[in-house]
Design an enzyme around this catalytic site. Structure first.
Site, short mmCIF file in Angstrom:
data_model
loop_
_atom_site.label_atom_id
_atom_site.label_comp_id
_atom_site.label_asym_id
_atom_site.label_seq_id
_atom_site.Cartn_x
_atom_site.Cartn_y
_atom_site.Cartn_z
N ASP A 181 0.74 -1.23 0.02
CA ASP A 181 0.32 -0.13 -0.24
C ASP A 181 0.88 1.22 0.21
O ASP A 181 2.12 1.35 0.04
CB ASP A 181 -0.67 0.15 1.54
CG ASP A 181 -0.32 -0.15 2.10
OD1 ASP A 181 0.77 -1.06 2.58
OD2 ASP A 181 -0.54 0.59 3.73
N GLU A 187 -1.08 -1.99 5.37
CA GLU A 187 0.13 -2.26 6.48
C GLU A 187 0.29 0.22 7.38
O GLU A 187 0.26 -0.77 8.08
CB GLU A 187 1.51 -2.03 5.66
CG GLU A 187 3.12 -1.80 7.25
CD GLU A 187 3.26 -1.31 7.67
OE1 GLU A 187 3.30 -0.59 8.87
OE2 GLU A 187 3.26 -0.02 6.94
ZN LIG Z 1 5.59 3.50 6.29
ZN LIG Z 2 6.20 1.15 5.25
#
Ligand SMILES: [Zn+2]
Ligand SMILES: [Zn+2]
Length: 406
Positions: free
Chosen positions: A91, A149
């Site tokens: 991401d 994440e």
């Molecule tokens: Zn980051």
């Molecule tokens: Zn990262």
């Protein structure tokens, strides 16, 4: 940490096997392609399609749609055996890119400013290489492409959807390109690498009124100020001096006019620590301080405190596996750096709670090329030479962990 090593002078690529070195141009192409199409957590459609298309092309069995956009590729070795997982996040961040490069982000207000485009490219090349060398190992490699994440977190839902089962994963590794380390170095250590991440929001509810008549009010700004100061004593006076922790108030909002006493003050902040035992201590102190200061002044409060990610804790044996491989691959005078802890957090931590594993940093800064901006900066970029180093390290870990015992 201050590094004086000029990365470009000392990075030796001769430990990277020619076949992986020859993938460098593909790695750069894939990374730049992903870089141009950054997508936020759980919206990684284009990214997932790209990964899927490559895996199909290479005839690597894979499962899509895990935790919405997550993908798991499975590469079986020549015979049954242990299972090693390799995790890459995919991401981007809600940042407008300030770099003027041909591969600049084409999505307004979004940017791969943490290097997850590189992580995806490294994992793809690793999958490709291993699919061409299935006779070099026994057992299975699972390559996990994880969404979100940066938040709200894709690791936990992937685990809940069974990504570590069928076949059951014995160990997991993952890396983060790291601009706090120069190209040609690896940061790896046993134990805590990254911190737990907790968040809090609190509203201090006082009683508003005229700025000239404080006696008729409960001034939420005065209460909030004392809370901000008192929260500093958690780290200074409650946490053991040899334990590391952070309590940061990052937002404080109150008031509408200079002659009005604000009835409500709102603040939010983040808590970080390595030692899991601090979870209860810091949480308890946070609320006790807020409650105590409010009571002292006749204010009340509403507190919302939640735990985002646990600390990222590496298994001793798997960390040693990565370290032993990394020393073979990096040949700079700095080489492998054990003092690489950071109070940043990672949801790799959820995987590491389930199975032994190791998360490590792959040095990617090159100040000489202007590639040294910190992660999450609108000018963040990294030295792409690190990409093939990442593949080499992953492949060597597979060969060592799943290789034949002689
Ligand atoms: Zn980051
Ligand atoms: Zn990262």
């Amino acid at each position: 940490m201050v590094f004086t090593v000029k990365a470009s002078q000392s990075v030796a690529l001769n430990q990277i096997r020619p076949e992986i070195r020859s993938l460098q141009s593909n790695l750069v192409e894939w990374r730049r392609r992903l870089h141009q199409k950054p997508e936020l957590g759980f919206q990684e459609q284009i990214t997932a399609e790209f990964i899927q298309q490559k895996l199909q092309e290479w005839q690597i069995p894979h499962q899509t749609g895990i935790a919405q956009t997550g993908i798991v590729a499975t590469i079986a070795g020549k015979s049954p055996g242990k299972v090693l997982a390799i995790r890459a996040d995919m991401d981007a961040l809600p940042i407008e890119e300030a770099n003027e490069v041909p591969y600049r982000s084409q999505h307004e207000g979004k940017m791969h400013a943490c290097g997850h485009d590189g992580h995806t490219a490294i994992a793809l090349a690793t999958a490709y290489y291993l699919s061409q060398h299935q006779n070099d190992f026994s057992g299975t490699v699972k390559i996990i492409f994880q969404p979100a994440e940066e938040g709200p977190g894709g690791a936990k839902p992937m685990i809940e959807e069974g990504v570590l089962q069928n076949p059951n994963v014995d160990a997991i590794i993952g890396l983060h390109l790291w601009n706090n380390l120069p190209l040609g170095t690896v940061g790896v250590r046993a134990g805590a690498l990254m911190a737990a991440v907790e968040c809090f929001r609190v509203s201090i509810l006082g009683k508003g009124g005229h700025g000239a008549m404080p006696d008729q009010t409960v001034d939420s700004i005065v209460v909030a100020s004392q809370i901000v100061n008192a929260l500093q004593t958690i780290v200074a006076r409650n946490v053991k001096p040899l334990d590391s922790a952070v309590v940061t108030v990052g937002e404080l909002h109150a008031g509408t006019a200079l002659n009005v006493i604000a009835d409500t003050a709102r603040m939010s902040g983040t808590i970080r620590y390595f030692n899991p035992e601090l979870e209860t201590l810091i949480g308890n102190r946070l609320e006790a301080i807020i409650a105590g200061v409010c009571q002292m002044h006749g204010a009340t409060y509403e507190l919302n405190h939640w735990r985002l990610y646990p600390p990222t804790i590496n298994d001793k044996a798997i960390a040693e596996l990565v370290r032993s491989v990394a020393v073979e691959v990096v040949e700079t005078p700095v080489g492998v750096v054990p003092e690489c802890q950071t109070m940043g957090g990672e949801d790799m931590s959820f995987f590491l709670q389930q199975v032994p594993g190791c998360y490590f940093f792959l040095g990617s800064a090159n100040p000489e090329k202007g590639l040294a901006y910190p992660h999450h900066h609108p000018r963040f970029d990294f030295d792409e030479t690190a990409l093939s180093m990442g593949v080499e390290i992953f492949v060597r870990c597979v060969e060592k962990f799943l290789g034949d015992v002689v």
